[in-house]
Design an enzyme around this catalytic site. Structure first.
Site, mmCIF file in Angstrom:
data_model
loop_
_atom_site.group_PDB
_atom_site.id
_atom_site.type_symbol
_atom_site.label_atom_id
_atom_site.label_comp_id
_atom_site.label_asym_id
_atom_site.label_seq_id
_atom_site.Cartn_x
_atom_site.Cartn_y
_atom_site.Cartn_z
ATOM 1 N N GLN A 247 0.836 -1.194 0.000
ATOM 2 C CA GLN A 247 0.000 0.000 0.000
ATOM 3 C C GLN A 247 0.878 1.254 0.000
ATOM 4 O O GLN A 247 1.920 1.284 0.639
ATOM 5 C CB GLN A 247 -0.924 0.003 1.232
ATOM 6 C CG GLN A 247 -1.853 -1.193 1.307
ATOM 7 C CD GLN A 247 -3.047 -1.080 0.361
ATOM 8 O OE1 GLN A 247 -3.268 -0.049 -0.263
ATOM 9 N NE2 GLN A 247 -3.819 -2.147 0.245
ATOM 10 N N GLU A 294 -2.657 -15.498 -3.486
ATOM 11 C CA GLU A 294 -1.919 -14.427 -4.173
ATOM 12 C C GLU A 294 -1.185 -15.034 -5.368
ATOM 13 O O GLU A 294 -0.547 -16.071 -5.238
ATOM 14 C CB GLU A 294 -0.931 -13.789 -3.175
ATOM 15 C CG GLU A 294 0.120 -12.889 -3.773
ATOM 16 C CD GLU A 294 -0.429 -11.663 -4.500
ATOM 17 O OE1 GLU A 294 -1.327 -10.992 -3.983
ATOM 18 O OE2 GLU A 294 0.053 -11.394 -5.621
ATOM 19 N N ASP A 344 -9.330 -8.017 -1.677
ATOM 20 C CA ASP A 344 -8.724 -6.705 -1.924
ATOM 21 C C ASP A 344 -8.092 -6.762 -3.315
ATOM 22 O O ASP A 344 -6.868 -6.816 -3.458
ATOM 23 C CB ASP A 344 -7.664 -6.439 -0.830
ATOM 24 C CG ASP A 344 -6.999 -5.085 -0.987
ATOM 25 O OD1 ASP A 344 -7.376 -4.318 -1.889
ATOM 26 O OD2 ASP A 344 -6.071 -4.801 -0.195
ATOM 27 N N CYS A 371 -9.687 -0.175 -4.307
ATOM 28 C CA CYS A 371 -9.058 1.103 -4.658
ATOM 29 C C CYS A 371 -9.735 1.708 -5.888
ATOM 30 O O CYS A 371 -9.215 2.664 -6.454
ATOM 31 C CB CYS A 371 -7.555 0.931 -4.868
ATOM 32 S SG CYS A 371 -7.182 -0.291 -6.121
HETATM 33 C C1 SAM Z 1 -4.600 -4.259 -4.199
HETATM 34 S S1 SAM Z 1 -3.377 -5.465 -3.912
HETATM 35 C C2 SAM Z 1 -3.814 -5.959 -2.288
HETATM 36 C C3 SAM Z 1 -2.746 -6.652 -1.525
HETATM 37 C C4 SAM Z 1 -2.917 -6.720 0.004
HETATM 38 N N1 SAM Z 1 -4.270 -6.977 0.402
HETATM 39 C C5 SAM Z 1 -2.429 -5.449 0.651
HETATM 40 O O1 SAM Z 1 -3.249 -4.654 1.150
HETATM 41 O O2 SAM Z 1 -1.204 -5.229 0.665
HETATM 42 C C6 SAM Z 1 -3.882 -6.743 -4.961
HETATM 43 C C7 SAM Z 1 -3.000 -7.975 -4.983
HETATM 44 O O3 SAM Z 1 -3.629 -8.945 -5.814
HETATM 45 C C8 SAM Z 1 -2.645 -9.630 -6.554
HETATM 46 N N2 SAM Z 1 -3.359 -10.170 -7.720
HETATM 47 C C9 SAM Z 1 -3.744 -9.525 -8.849
HETATM 48 N N3 SAM Z 1 -4.467 -10.330 -9.635
HETATM 49 C C10 SAM Z 1 -4.543 -11.525 -8.998
HETATM 50 C C11 SAM Z 1 -5.169 -12.768 -9.307
HETATM 51 N N4 SAM Z 1 -5.879 -12.924 -10.415
HETATM 52 N N5 SAM Z 1 -5.046 -13.774 -8.432
HETATM 53 C C12 SAM Z 1 -4.353 -13.615 -7.268
HETATM 54 N N6 SAM Z 1 -3.742 -12.460 -6.922
HETATM 55 C C13 SAM Z 1 -3.838 -11.421 -7.774
HETATM 56 C C14 SAM Z 1 -1.588 -8.596 -6.838
HETATM 57 O O4 SAM Z 1 -0.341 -9.227 -7.080
HETATM 58 C C15 SAM Z 1 -1.605 -7.789 -5.525
HETATM 59 O O5 SAM Z 1 -0.672 -8.324 -4.621
#
Ligand code: SAM
Length: 418
Positions: A247, A294, A344, A371
């Site tokens: 974040q 993840e 998220d 977001c």
């Molecule tokens: C907005 S971030 C949130 C991460 C965590 N909740 C935080 O607050 O630090 C979204 C996360 O989803 C992962 N991501 C994106 N697409 C994905 C998918 N299809 N399957 C699993 N993870 C995914 C990204 O690598 C990223 O780490």
């Protein structure tokens, strides 16, 4: 006031200039106006502005415009303090007072929930202001134009690099990193094949990718991958590096974690899109068993190591795309009666098959951290009719000076005790 706007005016007889009054700010950050039977979206405007605008692009009955002259400034308009404002694509809200930025973000969320989410009576909700309106970003991506020796952010609506020496939203550690990279760039010390540089601030140092020789940043080993560093938030220590998601605004993270987890506790919790485990570690302190999902392998490794560091063996991380993981596990999860599901996702929101599988699993409670209010609303439009009710909404101004905003929504099913 508005020097940049005036500089932008071109003496072109073919250009179309229109006078407009900006009614409000829309999702995406553009101002809404109407003129000559058309809807006009005005970049970098403030609600209440009377402007002369130049029509840049027309699509049917809708036109996109830029400001050429401020005829009468809105009462919430202020002089944008950053010298790159208008050219740099980074900040699009600097022309508004901070109170007006917050008000616009609440309206953006309400608008999305009503129009896209189909929620008629959006409850009142609060937005938590950022403790620091400037110098808050602890993660950044700088674009690099090796031929011109420019380093900064993309210009708005373009892939051209806006060369930025000082960025007013960076925390001091990142400003030092940017200055140091620029020093190396001027001496020809940056790799020519690099397109961008990413950096994130840890507890005592900065991780940067691709690695460069730098006295204030850690160097990657022989590979180009940046080394992991740690960051402590609300008493928990997380591993991270410049390539994995973290974040942007660390100041608000304790409150964000508190809002996302709130009073949740019980037997089982699943966290989709868990990143480096920012929410997984606190979840594992409240639930008997936790699974985080993840797809990014370094983020998944950091999440696992953060759990290990915290001495938590009741949580595990599945390194997998959420869509596939749910498809493979939804039957087991559905029959086991899941207490809490937290998601998220990135800005694009959750894939529709993810929402469909969540509805099949039927967790007792869902927390959606988002977001992007538009994709949040799109996904809520499917989740709520699947027998969930909206328990609460809270917003956090994680990104001052921009139209971006973080929203946390709690949903409960009739099976939930609270
Ligand atoms: C907005 S971030 C949130 C991460 C965590 N909740 C935080 O607050 O630090 C979204 C996360 O989803 C992962 N991501 C994106 N697409 C994905 C998918 N299809 N399957 C699993 N993870 C995914 C990204 O690598 C990223 O780490």
């Amino acid at each position: 006031m508005g020097g940049w706007y005036l500089e932008n005016t071109k003496d072109d007889p073919a250009e179309e200039l229109v006078e407009v009054a900006v009614e409000r700010i829309l999702p995406g950050g553009l101002g809404l106006a109407h003129a000559d039977g058309r809807t006009i979206f005005v970049a970098l405007s403030a609600p209440g502005d009377r402007l002369r605008v130049k029509i840049e692009r027309v699509k049917g009955n809708v036109a996109f415009a830029s400001v050429t002259e401020i005829l009468e400034p809105s009462s919430v308009r202020i002089e944008p303090p950053c010298p790159y404002f208008g050219r740099c694509g980074g900040c699009d809200f600097q022309q508004m007072s901070y109170a007006a930025q917050l008000e616009a973000k609440v309206e953006i969320i309400r608008d999305c929930l009503r129009r896209i989410g189909g929620i008629e009576d959006v409850p009142q909700f609060q937005i938590t202001p950022a403790p620091n309106q400037w110098h808050y970003r602890s993660r950044a991506q700088w674009q690099y134009d090796a031929a011109r020796k420019w380093l900064g952010y993309f210009e708005s609506g373009s892939r051209r690099v806006c060369d930025v020496a000082e960025c007013a939203v960076l925390v001091p550690e990142l400003q030092n990193t940017l200055s140091s990279l620029r020093g190396q760039m001027e001496q020809g010390g940056l790799p020519d094949d690099a397109r961008d540089f990413r950096a994130v601030v840890g507890d005592g140092d900065v991780s940067i990718s691709p690695s460069v020789r730098n006295p204030i940043v850690r160097e990657g080993a022989s590979t180009k991958r940046p080394l992991g560093i740690t960051r402590t938030i609300a008493g928990e220590t997380y591993g991270l590096n410049a390539e994995s998601f973290f974040q942007t605004n660390a100041d608000l993270l304790p409150q964000l974690i508190e809002a996302a987890l709130h009073d949740a506790q019980g037997e089982s919790a699943v966290e989709l899109y868990c990143g480096v485990g920012l929410l997984t570690v606190p979840l594992a302190r409240r639930f008997t068993s936790v699974i985080g999902v993840e797809s990014d392998s370094s983020a998944a490794k950091f999440a696992q190591s953060s759990l290990r560091l915290a001495g938590l063996s009741n949580a595990k991380i599945a390194k997998e795309g959420v869509g596939n993981w749910l498809a493979w596990n939804q039957q087991n999860l559905g029959s086991a009666s899941l207490d809490f599901l937290l998601l998220d996702p990135p800005r694009a929101g959750a894939e529709s098959r993810v929402i469909a599988d969540i509805l099949r699993i039927r967790p007792k409670r869902i927390c959606y951290v988002s977001c992007d209010p538009a994709t949040l609303a799109r996904d809520l439009r499917k989740l709520i009719p699947g027998d969930y009710s909206l328990k609460s909404i809270v917003a956090f101004d994680m990104f001052p000076q921009t139209h971006h905003v973080e929203t946390v929504v709690q949903l409960v099913s009739p099976q939930s005790d609270n």
